[in-house]
Motif scaffolding. Structure first.
Motif, PDB file in Angstrom:
ATOM      1  N   GLN A   1       0.842  -1.195   0.000  1.00 27.30           N
ATOM      2  CA  GLN A   1       0.000   0.000   0.000  1.00 27.30           C
ATOM      3  C   GLN A   1       0.877   1.244   0.000  1.00 27.30           C
ATOM      4  O   GLN A   1       1.934   1.272   0.631  1.00 27.30           O
ATOM      5  CB  GLN A   1      -0.880   0.010   1.255  1.00 27.30           C
ATOM      6  CG  GLN A   1      -1.982  -1.025   1.231  1.00 27.30           C
ATOM      7  CD  GLN A   1      -3.239  -0.499   0.561  1.00 27.30           C
ATOM      8  OE1 GLN A   1      -3.411   0.692   0.424  1.00 27.30           O
ATOM      9  NE2 GLN A   1      -4.106  -1.387   0.132  1.00 27.30           N
ATOM     10  N   TYR A  32       7.590   0.773  -6.689  1.00 24.79           N
ATOM     11  CA  TYR A  32       6.537   1.326  -7.533  1.00 24.79           C
ATOM     12  C   TYR A  32       7.090   2.226  -8.623  1.00 24.79           C
ATOM     13  O   TYR A  32       7.843   3.171  -8.341  1.00 24.79           O
ATOM     14  CB  TYR A  32       5.552   2.137  -6.699  1.00 24.79           C
ATOM     15  CG  TYR A  32       4.844   1.328  -5.641  1.00 24.79           C
ATOM     16  CD1 TYR A  32       5.357   1.229  -4.357  1.00 24.79           C
ATOM     17  CD2 TYR A  32       3.657   0.668  -5.935  1.00 24.79           C
ATOM     18  CE1 TYR A  32       4.710   0.484  -3.386  1.00 24.79           C
ATOM     19  CE2 TYR A  32       3.001  -0.076  -4.963  1.00 24.79           C
ATOM     20  CZ  TYR A  32       3.539  -0.169  -3.697  1.00 24.79           C
ATOM     21  OH  TYR A  32       2.888  -0.902  -2.742  1.00 24.79           O
ATOM     22  N   ASP A  99       2.114   2.661  -9.597  1.00 26.14           N
ATOM     23  CA  ASP A  99       1.577   1.467 -10.251  1.00 26.14           C
ATOM     24  C   ASP A  99       1.293   0.390  -9.200  1.00 26.14           C
ATOM     25  O   ASP A  99       1.288   0.649  -8.009  1.00 26.14           O
ATOM     26  CB  ASP A  99       2.520   0.984 -11.356  1.00 26.14           C
ATOM     27  CG  ASP A  99       3.779   0.281 -10.849  1.00 26.14           C
ATOM     28  OD1 ASP A  99       4.505  -0.262 -11.687  1.00 26.14           O
ATOM     29  OD2 ASP A  99       4.030   0.296  -9.628  1.00 26.14           O
ATOM     30  N   HIS A 100       1.056  -0.825  -9.644  1.00 22.36           N
ATOM     31  CA  HIS A 100       0.656  -1.870  -8.714  1.00 22.36           C
ATOM     32  C   HIS A 100       1.830  -2.515  -7.988  1.00 22.36           C
ATOM     33  O   HIS A 100       1.645  -3.417  -7.176  1.00 22.36           O
ATOM     34  CB  HIS A 100      -0.132  -2.943  -9.469  1.00 22.36           C
ATOM     35  CG  HIS A 100      -1.415  -2.429 -10.054  1.00 22.36           C
ATOM     36  ND1 HIS A 100      -2.549  -2.239  -9.300  1.00 22.36           N
ATOM     37  CD2 HIS A 100      -1.724  -2.016 -11.310  1.00 22.36           C
ATOM     38  CE1 HIS A 100      -3.507  -1.768 -10.065  1.00 22.36           C
ATOM     39  NE2 HIS A 100      -3.040  -1.618 -11.297  1.00 22.36           N
ATOM     40  N   LEU A 113      -4.890   2.124 -16.277  1.00 25.63           N
ATOM     41  CA  LEU A 113      -5.151   0.862 -15.602  1.00 25.63           C
ATOM     42  C   LEU A 113      -3.898   0.250 -14.989  1.00 25.63           C
ATOM     43  O   LEU A 113      -3.991  -0.632 -14.125  1.00 25.63           O
ATOM     44  CB  LEU A 113      -5.780  -0.137 -16.578  1.00 25.63           C
ATOM     45  CG  LEU A 113      -7.243   0.131 -16.947  1.00 25.63           C
ATOM     46  CD1 LEU A 113      -7.720  -0.875 -17.982  1.00 25.63           C
ATOM     47  CD2 LEU A 113      -8.133   0.070 -15.704  1.00 25.63           C
ATOM     48  N   GLU A 114      -2.739   0.717 -15.418  1.00 21.20           N
ATOM     49  CA  GLU A 114      -1.490   0.204 -14.866  1.00 21.20           C
ATOM     50  C   GLU A 114      -1.181   0.804 -13.490  1.00 21.20           C
ATOM     51  O   GLU A 114      -0.260   0.355 -12.823  1.00 21.20           O
ATOM     52  CB  GLU A 114      -0.332   0.495 -15.817  1.00 21.20           C
ATOM     53  CG  GLU A 114      -0.446  -0.221 -17.161  1.00 21.20           C
ATOM     54  CD  GLU A 114       0.781   0.011 -18.017  1.00 21.20           C
ATOM     55  OE1 GLU A 114       0.849   1.067 -18.685  1.00 21.20           O
ATOM     56  OE2 GLU A 114       1.666  -0.863 -18.023  1.00 21.20           O
ATOM     57  N   GLY A 116      -2.321   1.830  -9.599  1.00 20.71           N
ATOM     58  CA  GLY A 116      -3.258   1.360  -8.595  1.00 20.71           C
ATOM     59  C   GLY A 116      -3.500   2.318  -7.446  1.00 20.71           C
ATOM     60  O   GLY A 116      -4.422   2.128  -6.659  1.00 20.71           O
ATOM     61  N   TYR A 117      -2.676   3.355  -7.358  1.00 24.38           N
ATOM     62  CA  TYR A 117      -2.770   4.290  -6.240  1.00 24.38           C
ATOM     63  C   TYR A 117      -2.693   5.713  -6.782  1.00 24.38           C
ATOM     64  O   TYR A 117      -1.867   6.009  -7.652  1.00 24.38           O
ATOM     65  CB  TYR A 117      -1.637   4.049  -5.236  1.00 24.38           C
ATOM     66  CG  TYR A 117      -1.597   2.626  -4.731  1.00 24.38           C
ATOM     67  CD1 TYR A 117      -0.764   1.689  -5.341  1.00 24.38           C
ATOM     68  CD2 TYR A 117      -2.391   2.214  -3.668  1.00 24.38           C
ATOM     69  CE1 TYR A 117      -0.725   0.374  -4.906  1.00 24.38           C
ATOM     70  CE2 TYR A 117      -2.370   0.909  -3.224  1.00 24.38           C
ATOM     71  CZ  TYR A 117      -1.532  -0.012  -3.845  1.00 24.38           C
ATOM     72  OH  TYR A 117      -1.505  -1.309  -3.421  1.00 24.38           O
ATOM     73  N   TRP A 118      -3.529   6.568  -6.205  1.00 27.38           N
ATOM     74  CA  TRP A 118      -3.661   7.934  -6.710  1.00 27.38           C
ATOM     75  C   TRP A 118      -3.647   8.939  -5.566  1.00 27.38           C
ATOM     76  O   TRP A 118      -4.173   8.676  -4.483  1.00 27.38           O
ATOM     77  CB  TRP A 118      -4.971   8.095  -7.481  1.00 27.38           C
ATOM     78  CG  TRP A 118      -5.029   7.218  -8.689  1.00 27.38           C
ATOM     79  CD1 TRP A 118      -5.404   5.903  -8.740  1.00 27.38           C
ATOM     80  CD2 TRP A 118      -4.684   7.587 -10.023  1.00 27.38           C
ATOM     81  NE1 TRP A 118      -5.313   5.433 -10.034  1.00 27.38           N
ATOM     82  CE2 TRP A 118      -4.881   6.455 -10.838  1.00 27.38           C
ATOM     83  CE3 TRP A 118      -4.237   8.771 -10.615  1.00 27.38           C
ATOM     84  CZ2 TRP A 118      -4.638   6.469 -12.210  1.00 27.38           C
ATOM     85  CZ3 TRP A 118      -4.001   8.782 -11.972  1.00 27.38           C
ATOM     86  CH2 TRP A 118      -4.196   7.644 -12.764  1.00 27.38           C
TER      87      TRP A 118
END
Length: 128
Positions: A1, A32, A99-100, A113-114, A116-118
């Motif tokens: 996370q 990341y 990214d993820h 879509l690549e 995962g966190y904003w």
């Protein structure tokens, strides 16, 4: 996370410069790849640029290429975007994204879509 917080937005005249910062929390920031997106009023969010996990590779959208530079400081969990020669059409909310956490060291993600966190975004307004 990972949690992301942008800062550095504001009002600038056309031709001016701004540097946006993105502070990340979490223990594995270097895992990341990071990116910047923007969303202008009434438009979809668009990719601005990205930087690999190592910071050695970057990729920029054609609309900003030559005017922006993305960098990162893994030790301090920071990502930056230096924006020069700003134009009124650069006016938007700018978002930092991670990214993820599964990409290779030198990969530069480019599609929404690549990521995962904003972050929550920071407003950049360029006056003519």
């Amino acid at each position: 996370q990972v949690q992301l917080v942008e800062s550095g937005g504001g009002l600038v005249q056309a031709g001016g410069s701004l540097r946006l910062s993105c502070a990340a929390s979490g223990r594995t920031f270097s895992s990341y790849a990071m990116g910047w997106f923007r969303q202008a009023p009434g438009k979809e969010r668009e990719f601005v640029g990205s930087i690999s996990r190592t910071g050695t590779d970057t990729y920029y959208a054609d609309s900003v290429k030559g005017r922006i530079t993305i960098s990162r400081d893994n030790a301090n969990k920071m990502v930056y975007v230096q924006m020069n020669s700003l134009k009124p059409e650069d006016t938007a909310v700018y978002y930092c994204a991670a990214d993820h956490g599964r990409s290779s060291y030198y990969y530069t993600p480019r599609k929404e879509l690549e990521f995962g966190y904003w972050g929550q975004g920071t407003q950049v307004t360029v006056s003519s």
